[in-house]
Scaffold this motif. Sequence first.
Motif, PDB file in Angstrom:
ATOM      1  N   GLY A 123      55.040  31.995  26.763  1.00  0.00           N
ATOM      2  CA  GLY A 123      55.779  32.329  27.980  1.00  0.00           C
ATOM      3  C   GLY A 123      55.778  33.822  28.254  1.00  0.00           C
ATOM      4  N   LEU A 124      55.946  34.609  27.199  1.00  0.00           N
ATOM      5  CA  LEU A 124      55.931  36.064  27.359  1.00  0.00           C
ATOM      6  C   LEU A 124      54.554  36.564  27.801  1.00  0.00           C
ATOM      7  CD1 LEU A 124      58.091  37.136  24.281  1.00  0.00           C
ATOM      8  CD2 LEU A 124      58.714  37.299  26.710  1.00  0.00           C
ATOM      9  N   GLU A 125      53.497  35.969  27.265  1.00  0.00           N
ATOM     10  CA  GLU A 125      52.143  36.372  27.671  1.00  0.00           C
ATOM     11  C   GLU A 125      51.883  36.019  29.137  1.00  0.00           C
ATOM     12  OE1 GLU A 125      49.594  34.493  24.813  1.00  0.00           O
ATOM     13  OE2 GLU A 125      50.098  35.943  23.247  1.00  0.00           O
ATOM     14  N   ILE A 126      52.341  34.845  29.563  1.00  0.00           N
ATOM     15  CA  ILE A 126      52.152  34.438  30.959  1.00  0.00           C
ATOM     16  C   ILE A 126      52.888  35.397  31.887  1.00  0.00           C
ATOM     17  CG2 ILE A 126      52.652  32.632  32.670  1.00  0.00           C
ATOM     18  CD1 ILE A 126      52.281  30.580  30.372  1.00  0.00           C
ATOM     19  N   ILE A 127      54.143  35.711  31.556  1.00  0.00           N
ATOM     20  CA  ILE A 127      54.933  36.598  32.425  1.00  0.00           C
ATOM     21  C   ILE A 127      54.362  38.012  32.416  1.00  0.00           C
ATOM     22  CG2 ILE A 127      56.764  37.467  30.888  1.00  0.00           C
ATOM     23  CD1 ILE A 127      58.743  36.594  33.106  1.00  0.00           C
ATOM     24  N   LYS A 128      53.847  38.455  31.285  1.00  0.00           N
ATOM     25  CA  LYS A 128      53.247  39.791  31.197  1.00  0.00           C
ATOM     26  C   LYS A 128      52.028  39.894  32.109  1.00  0.00           C
ATOM     27  CE  LYS A 128      50.715  42.622  27.946  1.00  0.00           C
ATOM     28  NZ  LYS A 128      49.898  42.496  26.762  1.00  0.00           N
ATOM     29  N   ASP A 129      51.156  38.888  32.068  1.00  0.00           N
ATOM     30  CA  ASP A 129      49.955  38.911  32.917  1.00  0.00           C
ATOM     31  C   ASP A 129      50.315  38.870  34.398  1.00  0.00           C
ATOM     32  OD1 ASP A 129      48.396  38.990  30.645  1.00  0.00           O
ATOM     33  OD2 ASP A 129      47.890  36.854  30.682  1.00  0.00           O
ATOM     34  N   ALA A 130      51.266  38.008  34.759  1.00  0.00           N
ATOM     35  CA  ALA A 130      51.641  37.869  36.174  1.00  0.00           C
ATOM     36  C   ALA A 130      52.306  39.132  36.704  1.00  0.00           C
ATOM     37  CB  ALA A 130      52.564  36.672  36.362  1.00  0.00           C
ATOM     38  N   THR A 131      53.204  39.730  35.919  1.00  0.00           N
ATOM     39  CA  THR A 131      53.870  40.945  36.397  1.00  0.00           C
ATOM     40  C   THR A 131      52.894  42.112  36.469  1.00  0.00           C
ATOM     41  OG1 THR A 131      54.695  41.399  34.154  1.00  0.00           O
ATOM     42  CG2 THR A 131      56.207  40.316  35.673  1.00  0.00           C
ATOM     43  N   ALA A 132      51.906  42.135  35.581  1.00  0.00           N
ATOM     44  CA  ALA A 132      50.892  43.199  35.648  1.00  0.00           C
ATOM     45  C   ALA A 132      50.144  43.120  36.977  1.00  0.00           C
ATOM     46  CB  ALA A 132      49.924  43.083  34.477  1.00  0.00           C
ATOM     47  N   LYS A 133      49.841  41.912  37.430  1.00  0.00           N
ATOM     48  CA  LYS A 133      49.138  41.759  38.711  1.00  0.00           C
ATOM     49  C   LYS A 133      50.054  42.111  39.882  1.00  0.00           C
ATOM     50  CE  LYS A 133      45.678  38.590  37.100  1.00  0.00           C
ATOM     51  NZ  LYS A 133      45.124  37.263  37.089  1.00  0.00           N
ATOM     52  N   LEU A 134      51.334  41.779  39.769  1.00  0.00           N
ATOM     53  CA  LEU A 134      52.275  42.132  40.838  1.00  0.00           C
ATOM     54  C   LEU A 134      52.457  43.641  40.939  1.00  0.00           C
ATOM     55  CD1 LEU A 134      55.070  39.431  40.507  1.00  0.00           C
ATOM     56  CD2 LEU A 134      53.684  39.886  42.520  1.00  0.00           C
ATOM     57  N   LEU A 135      52.528  44.297  39.795  1.00  0.00           N
ATOM     58  CA  LEU A 135      52.735  45.739  39.781  1.00  0.00           C
ATOM     59  C   LEU A 135      51.471  46.504  40.168  1.00  0.00           C
ATOM     60  CD1 LEU A 135      54.869  46.086  36.532  1.00  0.00           C
ATOM     61  CD2 LEU A 135      55.649  46.252  38.906  1.00  0.00           C
ATOM     62  N   GLY A 136      50.336  45.884  39.948  1.00  0.00           N
ATOM     63  CA  GLY A 136      49.057  46.525  40.252  1.00  0.00           C
ATOM     64  C   GLY A 136      48.437  47.050  38.981  1.00  0.00           C
ATOM     65  N   GLU A 137      47.229  46.614  38.728  1.00  0.00           N
ATOM     66  CA  GLU A 137      46.526  47.072  37.536  1.00  0.00           C
ATOM     67  C   GLU A 137      45.118  47.505  37.909  1.00  0.00           C
ATOM     68  OE1 GLU A 137      46.590  43.778  34.798  1.00  0.00           O
ATOM     69  OE2 GLU A 137      45.644  42.434  36.200  1.00  0.00           O
ATOM     70  N   ARG A 138      44.523  48.244  37.036  1.00  0.00           N
ATOM     71  CA  ARG A 138      43.182  48.773  37.270  1.00  0.00           C
ATOM     72  C   ARG A 138      42.195  47.613  37.415  1.00  0.00           C
ATOM     73  NH1 ARG A 138      40.956  53.676  36.422  1.00  0.00           N
ATOM     74  NH2 ARG A 138      42.793  54.445  35.373  1.00  0.00           N
ATOM     75  N   ILE A 139      41.275  47.751  38.376  1.00  0.00           N
ATOM     76  CA  ILE A 139      40.272  46.695  38.547  1.00  0.00           C
ATOM     77  C   ILE A 139      39.246  46.786  37.424  1.00  0.00           C
ATOM     78  CG2 ILE A 139      40.551  46.563  41.043  1.00  0.00           C
ATOM     79  CD1 ILE A 139      37.797  48.029  41.227  1.00  0.00           C
ATOM     80  N   MET A 145      41.096  50.004  44.981  1.00  0.00           N
ATOM     81  CA  MET A 145      41.141  48.581  45.310  1.00  0.00           C
ATOM     82  C   MET A 145      42.528  48.049  44.984  1.00  0.00           C
ATOM     83  SD  MET A 145      37.372  47.102  44.571  1.00  0.00           S
ATOM     84  CE  MET A 145      37.652  45.783  45.705  1.00  0.00           C
ATOM     85  N   THR A 146      43.042  47.203  45.871  1.00  0.00           N
ATOM     86  CA  THR A 146      44.366  46.619  45.700  1.00  0.00           C
ATOM     87  C   THR A 146      44.237  45.097  45.694  1.00  0.00           C
ATOM     88  OG1 THR A 146      45.300  48.486  46.902  1.00  0.00           O
ATOM     89  CG2 THR A 146      46.707  46.568  46.619  1.00  0.00           C
ATOM     90  N   ASP A 147      44.929  44.469  44.766  1.00  0.00           N
ATOM     91  CA  ASP A 147      44.892  43.020  44.606  1.00  0.00           C
ATOM     92  C   ASP A 147      46.019  42.402  45.435  1.00  0.00           C
ATOM     93  OD1 ASP A 147      45.048  40.384  43.747  1.00  0.00           O
ATOM     94  OD2 ASP A 147      44.853  40.869  41.626  1.00  0.00           O
ATOM     95  N   TYR A 148      45.644  41.633  46.448  1.00  0.00           N
ATOM     96  CA  TYR A 148      46.628  40.943  47.284  1.00  0.00           C
ATOM     97  C   TYR A 148      46.633  39.447  47.006  1.00  0.00           C
ATOM     98  CZ  TYR A 148      47.502  45.173  49.891  1.00  0.00           C
ATOM     99  OH  TYR A 148      47.876  46.452  50.236  1.00  0.00           O
TER     100      TYR A 148
END
Length: 191
Positions: A137-153, A179-182
Amino acid sequence: VGTKLSERAPDRKHPFGYGRIEYLTTVVIAVIVLMAGATSLKESIEQIITPQTPDYKPISLVIVAVAVFVKIGLGLFVKKSGSKLQSDSLVASGQDALMDSIISASTLVAALIYTFLGLSLEAWLGAVISLFILKAGLEIIKDATAKLLGERIDGDLSKAVKETVRSVSGVHGAFDLIMTDYGPQRLWGSI
């Protein structure tokens, strides 16, 4: 639902579309996985502190065994569909179903050990598996929040975009790629 909502076309209010709903849905699923892990851990600790004599009936063991295979099949199918559609929320839902199958399988193994050996390991096994569920669960939330916050492409994607731009006649260089992930398959950029 989140995957369907994220596919909505851009409009005046949201010119880049609704793709990030996918990431929000993934966070909600991660919270559900975390709640399942925490609840399972709490119940396991309570059973360790105040053990109870289990009473397993053959029909209930058969039902649990069937449930294990159904949950594994469902989890693999949903996870594969999520990967194919590049849907993080579907992948997380598949992971949740697989975690449920592990809980059910551990219940079945503990029941068989108790039935044949007389050892009651349900609570201890449940506690260990709960920790794995919490980690997932922590890994799933970490990946999703990283995409919401914006991460390097991805570096390969950045290199490919710059090479494509430089290949256009009259272009002498390509610099400052942003580049921005929408949402899944919705990258917007400037260079």
